[in-house]
Scaffold this motif. Structure first.
Motif, PDB file in Angstrom:
ATOM      1  N   GLN A  30       0.736  -1.224   0.109  1.00  0.00           N
ATOM      2  CA  GLN A  30       0.048  -0.020  -0.009  1.00  0.00           C
ATOM      3  C   GLN A  30       0.877   1.282  -0.130  1.00  0.00           C
ATOM      4  O   GLN A  30       2.123   1.210   0.510  1.00  0.00           O
ATOM      5  CB  GLN A  30      -0.942  -0.034   1.360  1.00  0.00           C
ATOM      6  CG  GLN A  30      -1.823  -1.179   1.189  1.00  0.00           C
ATOM      7  CD  GLN A  30      -3.005  -0.865   2.334  1.00  0.00           C
ATOM      8  OE1 GLN A  30      -3.077   0.080   2.967  1.00  0.00           O
ATOM      9  NE2 GLN A  30      -3.775  -1.777   2.831  1.00  0.00           N
ATOM     10  N   SER A  31       0.293   2.391  -0.516  1.00  0.00           N
ATOM     11  CA  SER A  31       1.082   3.790  -0.549  1.00  0.00           C
ATOM     12  C   SER A  31       0.327   4.800  -0.320  1.00  0.00           C
ATOM     13  O   SER A  31      -1.040   4.670  -0.477  1.00  0.00           O
ATOM     14  CB  SER A  31       1.981   3.506  -1.826  1.00  0.00           C
ATOM     15  OG  SER A  31       0.998   3.707  -3.014  1.00  0.00           O
ATOM     16  N   CYS A  32       0.977   6.016  -0.345  1.00  0.00           N
ATOM     17  CA  CYS A  32       0.303   7.206  -0.122  1.00  0.00           C
ATOM     18  C   CYS A  32       1.417   8.178  -0.566  1.00  0.00           C
ATOM     19  O   CYS A  32       2.541   8.040  -0.631  1.00  0.00           O
ATOM     20  CB  CYS A  32      -0.149   7.507   1.218  1.00  0.00           C
ATOM     21  SG  CYS A  32       1.135   7.789   2.472  1.00  0.00           S
ATOM     22  N   ASN A  33       0.887   9.397  -1.260  1.00  0.00           N
ATOM     23  CA  ASN A  33       1.846  10.444  -1.844  1.00  0.00           C
ATOM     24  C   ASN A  33       1.161  11.830  -1.822  1.00  0.00           C
ATOM     25  O   ASN A  33      -0.054  11.976  -1.207  1.00  0.00           O
ATOM     26  CB  ASN A  33       2.245  10.156  -3.108  1.00  0.00           C
ATOM     27  CG  ASN A  33       0.903   9.863  -4.103  1.00  0.00           C
ATOM     28  OD1 ASN A  33       0.292  11.243  -4.535  1.00  0.00           O
ATOM     29  ND2 ASN A  33       0.436   8.907  -4.333  1.00  0.00           N
ATOM     30  N   ASN A  34       1.993  12.621  -2.014  1.00  0.00           N
ATOM     31  CA  ASN A  34       1.170  13.990  -2.096  1.00  0.00           C
ATOM     32  C   ASN A  34       1.567  14.804  -3.716  1.00  0.00           C
ATOM     33  O   ASN A  34       1.903  15.787  -3.675  1.00  0.00           O
ATOM     34  CB  ASN A  34       1.810  15.014  -0.938  1.00  0.00           C
ATOM     35  CG  ASN A  34       3.662  15.167  -1.046  1.00  0.00           C
ATOM     36  OD1 ASN A  34       4.267  14.694  -1.863  1.00  0.00           O
ATOM     37  ND2 ASN A  34       4.165  16.233  -0.497  1.00  0.00           N
ATOM     38  N   VAL A  56      -2.859   7.905   7.377  1.00  0.00           N
ATOM     39  CA  VAL A  56      -2.596   9.406   7.215  1.00  0.00           C
ATOM     40  C   VAL A  56      -3.558  10.393   8.042  1.00  0.00           C
ATOM     41  O   VAL A  56      -4.777  10.214   7.804  1.00  0.00           O
ATOM     42  CB  VAL A  56      -2.502   9.783   5.697  1.00  0.00           C
ATOM     43  CG1 VAL A  56      -2.030  11.155   5.565  1.00  0.00           C
ATOM     44  CG2 VAL A  56      -1.516   8.832   4.946  1.00  0.00           C
ATOM     45  N   ASN A  59      -1.712  15.568   5.396  1.00  0.00           N
ATOM     46  CA  ASN A  59      -0.999  15.526   3.811  1.00  0.00           C
ATOM     47  C   ASN A  59      -0.777  16.859   3.440  1.00  0.00           C
ATOM     48  O   ASN A  59      -2.082  17.454   2.954  1.00  0.00           O
ATOM     49  CB  ASN A  59      -1.781  14.546   2.897  1.00  0.00           C
ATOM     50  CG  ASN A  59      -0.849  14.255   1.712  1.00  0.00           C
ATOM     51  OD1 ASN A  59       0.128  14.886   1.355  1.00  0.00           O
ATOM     52  ND2 ASN A  59      -1.305  13.277   0.998  1.00  0.00           N
TER      53      ASN A  59
END
Length: 919
Positions: A30-34, A56, A59
């Motif tokens: 799994q991942s997250c970003n801006n 999160v 962000n």
């Protein structure tokens, strides 16, 4: 978990399945970003969902923050940073970090590219760092109580990749809070070599802690346990055999081993039993609120209270025994700072061991592999066959050096051989620096010839910065940080006022005196120390905001005979050091004395305008103290202080303060027959002096005015504030810490020891409804709180008493009751509110058209309506007339200014519920 910064990936690429498939790192990833928030602050976080979970919470364009949890329910807050190059944009990041700082019990780790550094020594090459560029990061770190995590590997994390004018700087780092070090003391991070980037990767590591057997320590509180004496009797009642001393030692060992098997031998069992007893105590109190006359419940509560008292005495005995310090009064919060430093050192030690070739995470195995590595390196297995014929024949020794080989070895050669060869000590060019003067033009060539790296404007020797030019603000940051760390590590409830005074007088004064000997202290440091030292002395908290104290710091830093507390000010320390130096350079023969004599003459000659600031300061001190220097013959070393052959530092202090006027009452205060009673800090009153022979010397004058002691959330204190606002009375508001009640509160309300308390001209009034009636009678105003009619007045008192006994007791059950009992609590509370709504009817206020006592009594609970709705009780739906009344009274200025936001009340309810129910 894997965090990638400045990855130069477009947001559209994340919608391409082929791109995502080729960039997978973990199974079940799994991942997250801006990516969509900023083009410069690209942060991409990936993690294995089977190992951990990342939620999160914030962000932004420069940061991603969230909670990390594992299968073992271990939780910490993670903040990944990619700061902007623009200092003004970075200021928003610092504010975001301050706002998202976790509570007191949550570990927090902040890591990434900060695009600035903490110290001037963290940069080589390029422009010199200013105090502004260093201060922004340090201010954020101080505000959030963060500290650097120990690291290994490269010192600098960024390189500009240039052969000419290279720049090395530490932009990337990892910061943690105290709770991280307490829960994960063996963590550190490794700064790897850069590969495809100009930044160095950071790897967070954890070294498994090894079990250490602690020595057996006898705990004094065991003597109050019957179980301990049963063991003693059982062991020593055995028949003596053999030598008496040997038998006695054997029985002591047997007693020790049997004590170790007992549960009460561990001090943690006391805390566990206390927690259980406190839970029983709360249960009995809740049941007594329903059945107050039950003899069984009252007897059970008394028994529990007695057990709590006995265990608390045992715990205090163990804490005092372990602390071994006379200044410790209660608790062990002061050890928090000490434990954090110890764990930091352990982490550094563990991280150093990982520099070896060992792959084992255990310390013992790492040490074994490290020793074996150097055994193989320096003691290899010798060859089985040595053939001397294969060695080549060398050249003949030249006649020019034959004589030197046959001469006797001189003493100087022996010393050099012992120092450099036998001891292994030699010049380390990596740790050497060269301090250049202003006249040297080819300093870079000199550094290059000596292989000393890049020139440094400031070098540090024995902890003190040394430079040929004036030191800057950044050079004093280590001293300021050291002082802040030492003073903030002490808890005010553990050090009395006298203890804080002694800590400043000896520990902090010695630290500053050490720096005075090696540098010229700037004025901004004087201001910094006065501010932080006064907060520590008067309030015990250096991190608090602005708060007025009635005694100036310059008055405190006077001798006792001059009206002060005996602390030495920084100018006094500088004066004493300069006087000592003047006597040394005038009477002794050493390099500094010879240099100053050749350049400036003696200290009493007026220096030229080109003289250094150091010598000008020496001249000013010599001129001020010339009445105390007795000069027989300066060329023969005949300078003495007041003609004395020996002098002490206290003699210089006496000379510095000689111009201050004596305090006529000092001998009375500091006389052995007098007891000094004073209060400084939260209760700044006048001094009271009581002689032991019964004669009264000086009495305190009662304070004039109105003072209210309360707690911001207390509805009873808010009643008093509304009444004072209705009467337009000016008063002093003093916030009370209910976990550590002030002496003023305990003195003003000695019976109940509760808030609120109104102090009017030195006289205290307790209980909120009594205070409201007192305000109504004593302070005339435009409106009356109580009606003039006797029946209406008694009617208002009845309903105010109803609010007092019903509303608060039932409302407080919301944070004390378990989830399954909330439905019953809501039904009970709705019944109470409907009763009040029936009394209100169609009236504007409870007192018809006049805002009165019942309105003031119930008004603070309107800020609880939001919390009631969150727990499943809608006041507007169940009692619409009461809800309309609540909105109506909020239009009054006295109510609006006295109540707090409903969301703050809800947050406090959640914390209380977590304390009483979830725990």
């Amino acid at each position: 978990m894997f965090c990638i910064l400045e990855n130069r990936i477009h947001a559209e690429s994340l919608y391409n399945p082929f791109f995502l498939h080729n960039h997978v790192i973990f199974p079940h990833e799994q991942s997250c970003n801006n990516f969509e928030l900023s083009t410069s602050g690209r942060i991409w976080i990936k993690w294995n969902a089977t190992k951990l979970n990342f939620v999160v919470s914030l962000n932004s364009d420069q940061m991603i923050t969230g909670l990390v949890s594992f299968n073992n329910n271990q939780v910490f807050l993670l903040s990944i940073i990619y700061a902007s190059n623009d200092r003004e944009v970075r200021a928003r990041l610092w504010d975001q970090l301050r706002s998202c700082a976790p509570g007191h019990n949550t570990p927090w780790i902040v890591m990434g590219d900060f695009n600035c550094c903490r110290y001037a020594s963290e940069k080589i090459g390029g422009n010199v760092l200013t105090h502004i560029s260093l201060g922004e990061l340090n201010s954020m770190i101080f505000d959030n109580n963060l500290l650097d995590l120990p690291s290994i590997g490269n010192t600098y994390t960024w390189f500009n990749q240039r052969q000419e004018n290279p720049i090395h700087i530490k932009l990337d780092r990892i910061l943690v809070n105290d709770h991280w070090m307490n829960n994960l003391p063996n963590t550190y991070y490794s700064v790897q070599a850069p590969s495809c980037s100009d930044h160095c990767p950071l790897i967070l590591k954890n070294t498994a802690a090894t079990h250490v057997n602690h020595r057996f320590l006898f705990k004094n509180y065991w003597t109050s346990l019957d179980s301990f004496w049963y063991l003693v009797l059982d062991v020593f009642s055995a028949r003596t055999s053999g030598n008496p001393i040997y038998d006695f030692c054997g029985k002591l060992k047997t007693l020790r081993n049997r004590i170790k098997t007992e549960r009460w031998a561990n001090s943690n069992s006391i805390q566990e039993r206390l927690d259980d007893l406190h839970a029983k105590q709360m249960d009995h109190l809740d049941r007594l609120s329903v059945e107050p006359n039950s003899p069984q419940l009252n007897s059970a509560l008394n028994y529990v209270n007695q057990q709590i008292s006995d265990l608390s005495n045992m715990q205090a005995s163990w804490i005092i025994q372990r602390a071994k310090a006379s200044w410790l009064s209660q608790g062990e919060d002061n050890l928090k700072f000490l434990y954090a430093r110890i764990k930091t050192r352990m982490a550094l030690r563990n991280s150093a061991l990982n520099l070896s070739t060992s792959l084992s995470p255990l310390r013992a195995e790492a040490v074994k592999d490290l020793v074996q590595h150097f055994q193989n390196l320096y003691n290899p297995t010798p060859p089985s066959c040595l053939n001397m014929e294969v060695f080549p024949i060398g050249n003949t020794i030249p006649p020019t050096i034959t004589a030197s080989l046959t001469e006797d070895v001189t003493e100087s050669e022996i010393r050099n051989a012992i120092f450099s060869a036998s001891s292994g000590l030699h010049i380390n060019f990596d740790k050497s620096s060269l301090l250049d003067s202003k006249s040297i033009q080819n300093i870079e060539d000199i550094y290059r010839a000596l292989n000393l790296g890049n020139p440094k404007a400031v070098i540090t020797y024995l902890g003190i910065p040394i430079a040929s030019k004036r030191l800057k603000l950044a050079d004093f940051h280590p001293l300021m940080e050291n002082i802040t760390r030492k003073l903030s590590g002490w808890n005010a409830n553990l050090l009395s006022f006298a203890g804080r005074l002694q800590f400043l007088k000896y520990t902090m004064t010695n630290s500053i005196a050490y720096w005075i000997r090696g540098s010229i202290m700037p004025k901004f440091f004087f201001k910094f120390f006065r501010k932080i030292a006064s907060k520590f002395l008067f309030f015990g908290d250096v991190l608090m905001g602005k708060k007025l104290h009635m005694v100036a710091w310059d008055t405190v830093c006077k001798p006792k005979c001059k009206g002060g507390l005996g602390l030495h000010s920084i100018p006094a320390l500088i004066y004493g050091f300069n006087c000592s130096l003047i006597l040394r350079i005038s009477n002794l023969d050493f390099p500094l004395a010879a240099w100053t004599s050749a350049k400036y003459g003696n200290p009493w000659l007026t220096p030229s305008t080109l003289a250094s600031p150091f010598w000008k300061a020496i001249y000013c001190t010599a001129d001020d103290a010339k009445a105390y220097f007795v000069i027989n013959d300066i060329n023969l070393g005949g300078v003495k202080w007041k003609g004395l052959n020996k002098h002490k530092f206290s003699d210089f202090m006496e000379g510095f303060y000689s111009t201050y006027s004596d305090c006529y009452w000092a001998s009375s205060i500091w006389h052995s027959k007098y007891v000094l009673i004073y209060s400084v800090g939260n209760d700044e009153r006048m001094l009271l002096f009581f002689p032991l022979d019964g004669r009264e010397t000086e009495m305190a004058v009662p304070e004039k005015g109105v003072k209210l002691l309360t707690f911001w959330m207390s509805p009873f204190g808010q009643r008093c504030r509304i009444a004072l606002a209705e009467k337009e009375v000016e008063y002093e508001y003093k916030e009370e810490d209910l976990s550590k009640k002030s002496d003023l509160l305990l003195k003003s309300n000695p019976v109940h020891k509760k808030i609120p308390v109104l102090i009017h001209d030195g006289k205290s009034i307790c209980e909120s409804l009594i205070i409201v009636e007192y305000i109504d009678e004593v302070f005339p105003g435009k409106t009356n709180i109580l009606p003039s009619d006797p029946y209406a007045r008694s009617h208002a008192r009845f309903w105010a008493d109803f609010v007092d006994k019903k509303v608060y007791d039932c409302g407080s059950k919301l944070f004390k009751s378990k989830s399954e009992a909330l439905e019953e609590v809501n039904k009970e509370f709705i019944c109470i509110l409907k009763t009040l709504e029936t009394e209100l009817g169609e009236k504007k206020y409870f007192g018809d058209d006049a805002f009165g006592l019942v309105d003031i009594a119930f008004a603070p609970f309107t800020s609880w309506f939001y919390t009631f709705e969150a727990f499943g009780l809608s006041v507007e739906k169940e009692c619409p007339k009461l809800a309309a009344w609540g909105k109506r009274i909020m239009e009054r200025e006295s109510v609006a200014k006295s109540l707090h936001e409903p969301t703050k009340v809800y947050d406090l309810f959640c914390e209380l519920r977590k304390k009483f129910v979830d725990a």
